[in-house]
Design a protein around this motif. Structure first.
Motif, mmCIF file in Angstrom:
data_model
loop_
_atom_site.group_PDB
_atom_site.id
_atom_site.type_symbol
_atom_site.label_atom_id
_atom_site.label_comp_id
_atom_site.label_asym_id
_atom_site.label_seq_id
_atom_site.Cartn_x
_atom_site.Cartn_y
_atom_site.Cartn_z
ATOM 1 N N TYR A 77 0.829 -1.200 0.000
ATOM 2 C CA TYR A 77 0.000 0.000 0.000
ATOM 3 C C TYR A 77 0.864 1.252 0.000
ATOM 4 O O TYR A 77 2.050 1.223 0.351
ATOM 5 C CB TYR A 77 -0.996 0.004 1.160
ATOM 6 C CG TYR A 77 -0.410 -0.038 2.551
ATOM 7 C CD1 TYR A 77 -0.153 1.130 3.264
ATOM 8 C CD2 TYR A 77 -0.163 -1.251 3.181
ATOM 9 C CE1 TYR A 77 0.351 1.103 4.549
ATOM 10 C CE2 TYR A 77 0.343 -1.301 4.476
ATOM 11 C CZ TYR A 77 0.596 -0.119 5.153
ATOM 12 O OH TYR A 77 1.105 -0.170 6.427
ATOM 13 N N VAL A 78 0.240 2.352 -0.406
ATOM 14 C CA VAL A 78 0.915 3.642 -0.476
ATOM 15 C C VAL A 78 0.055 4.676 0.239
ATOM 16 O O VAL A 78 -1.182 4.618 0.174
ATOM 17 C CB VAL A 78 1.174 4.058 -1.947
ATOM 18 C CG1 VAL A 78 -0.122 4.156 -2.733
ATOM 19 C CG2 VAL A 78 1.943 5.369 -1.999
ATOM 20 N N GLN A 79 0.706 5.615 0.945
ATOM 21 C CA GLN A 79 0.006 6.705 1.621
ATOM 22 C C GLN A 79 0.676 8.020 1.252
ATOM 23 O O GLN A 79 1.907 8.095 1.157
ATOM 24 C CB GLN A 79 0.037 6.512 3.142
ATOM 25 C CG GLN A 79 -0.720 5.283 3.619
ATOM 26 C CD GLN A 79 -0.542 5.049 5.098
ATOM 27 O OE1 GLN A 79 0.569 5.038 5.610
ATOM 28 N NE2 GLN A 79 -1.634 4.842 5.808
ATOM 29 N N TYR A 80 -0.142 9.053 1.074
ATOM 30 C CA TYR A 80 0.364 10.367 0.693
ATOM 31 C C TYR A 80 -0.193 11.414 1.653
ATOM 32 O O TYR A 80 -1.394 11.425 1.958
ATOM 33 C CB TYR A 80 -0.044 10.705 -0.751
ATOM 34 C CG TYR A 80 0.510 12.013 -1.243
ATOM 35 C CD1 TYR A 80 1.832 12.125 -1.669
ATOM 36 C CD2 TYR A 80 -0.296 13.166 -1.258
ATOM 37 C CE1 TYR A 80 2.345 13.329 -2.100
ATOM 38 C CE2 TYR A 80 0.212 14.377 -1.696
ATOM 39 C CZ TYR A 80 1.534 14.449 -2.107
ATOM 40 O OH TYR A 80 2.043 15.659 -2.532
ATOM 41 N N GLU A 81 0.672 12.304 2.137
ATOM 42 C CA GLU A 81 0.259 13.333 3.087
ATOM 43 C C GLU A 81 -0.540 14.418 2.356
ATOM 44 O O GLU A 81 -0.013 15.140 1.514
ATOM 45 C CB GLU A 81 1.471 13.953 3.785
ATOM 46 C CG GLU A 81 1.083 14.885 4.925
ATOM 47 C CD GLU A 81 2.293 15.436 5.665
ATOM 48 O OE1 GLU A 81 2.218 15.565 6.896
ATOM 49 O OE2 GLU A 81 3.303 15.752 4.994
ATOM 50 N N VAL A 82 -1.814 14.538 2.693
ATOM 51 C CA VAL A 82 -2.683 15.522 2.046
ATOM 52 C C VAL A 82 -2.806 16.792 2.881
ATOM 53 O O VAL A 82 -3.057 17.878 2.352
ATOM 54 C CB VAL A 82 -4.076 14.927 1.772
ATOM 55 C CG1 VAL A 82 -3.983 13.844 0.706
ATOM 56 C CG2 VAL A 82 -4.698 14.353 3.044
#
Length: 222
Positions: A77-82
């Motif tokens: 999985y990948v997470q991006y700081e919004v």
């Protein structure tokens, strides 16, 4: 945060073989998080049934609850700081599960017999995370609050159609001295659809609450 890649192997005389590993990369000053979790497990397990009343009426024994579970899973999985400390993520999940050497009571269990003895669970999902922990692997302060949705379907190669909703909270507080930490957690899961017994939300294990047999309590909501 520092990237990490732990890996462990465990084997016991009762036929248990467990391989666990993960890879976590934190990039661009923690604005992007990439992770892969993987595991293989072949071990004696116990199934008490689905639902509180059924489980409470079932005694744990080799002749009533025991079976052998084989499971392989890979979950990238990948997470991006919004926003500051808030991450939106996406993931895919592939699992292969097989159950054999079934106790006679399990062979007659109505919920168990809704499903094959071996099957694939293939799906994808999305997450939203608010995270102030000072370290992901060994946190001593901060908290995290996450919401997750995963769905599995025959149209992506799964044998069954179902979905999982999950909310989780973890809090860490440093006490007395460095590395001395008080931590607490709360977690809720709900599933809908044709959920195989191995994928039902469970209660009782080293990872969520000690003092109960691993996987004893299973139901569609927990």
């Amino acid at each position: 945060h520092e990237s990490y890649a732990p890996f462990s192997v465990a084997a016991t005389l009762n036929g248990t073989l467990v391989l666990n590993g993960s890879l976590a990369l934190f990039m661009k000053e923690d604005k992007i998080r990439l992770s892969v979790k993987y595991m293989y497990r072949k071990a004696p397990s116990h199934y008490f049934g689905c639902g509180y009343e059924t489980i409470e009426q079932t005694e744990r024994s080799d002749s009533s609850t025991k079976f052998r579970l084989q499971k392989f899973q890979i979950l990238p999985y990948v997470q991006y700081e919004v926003l500051k400390n808030m991450y939106a993520g996406a993931m895919v999940d592939f699992q292969y599960i097989a159950a054999d050497r079934l106790a006679k009571r399990i062979e007659a269990d109505a919920y168990f017999n809704k499903f094959s003895h071996d099957y694939r669970c293939v799906g994808y999902g999305f997450s939203l995370l608010y995270d102030t922990r000072n370290d992901i692997a060994t946190a001593t302060s901060g908290f995290m609050l996450s919401g997750l949705f995963r769905t599995y379907g025959k149209y992506v190669g799964s044998n069954y159609d179902y979905s999982l909703f999950e909310l989780e909270y973890k809090h860490f507080h440093n006490i007395f001295r460095p590395r001395s930490t008080l931590a607490w957690t709360a977690k809720a899961q709900m599933t809908v659809g044709d959920v195989p017994f191995t994928e039902l939300p469970t209660f009782g294990a080293d990872s969520n609450l000690r003092g109960f047999y691993s996987g004893k309590y299973r139901d569609k909501s927990m």
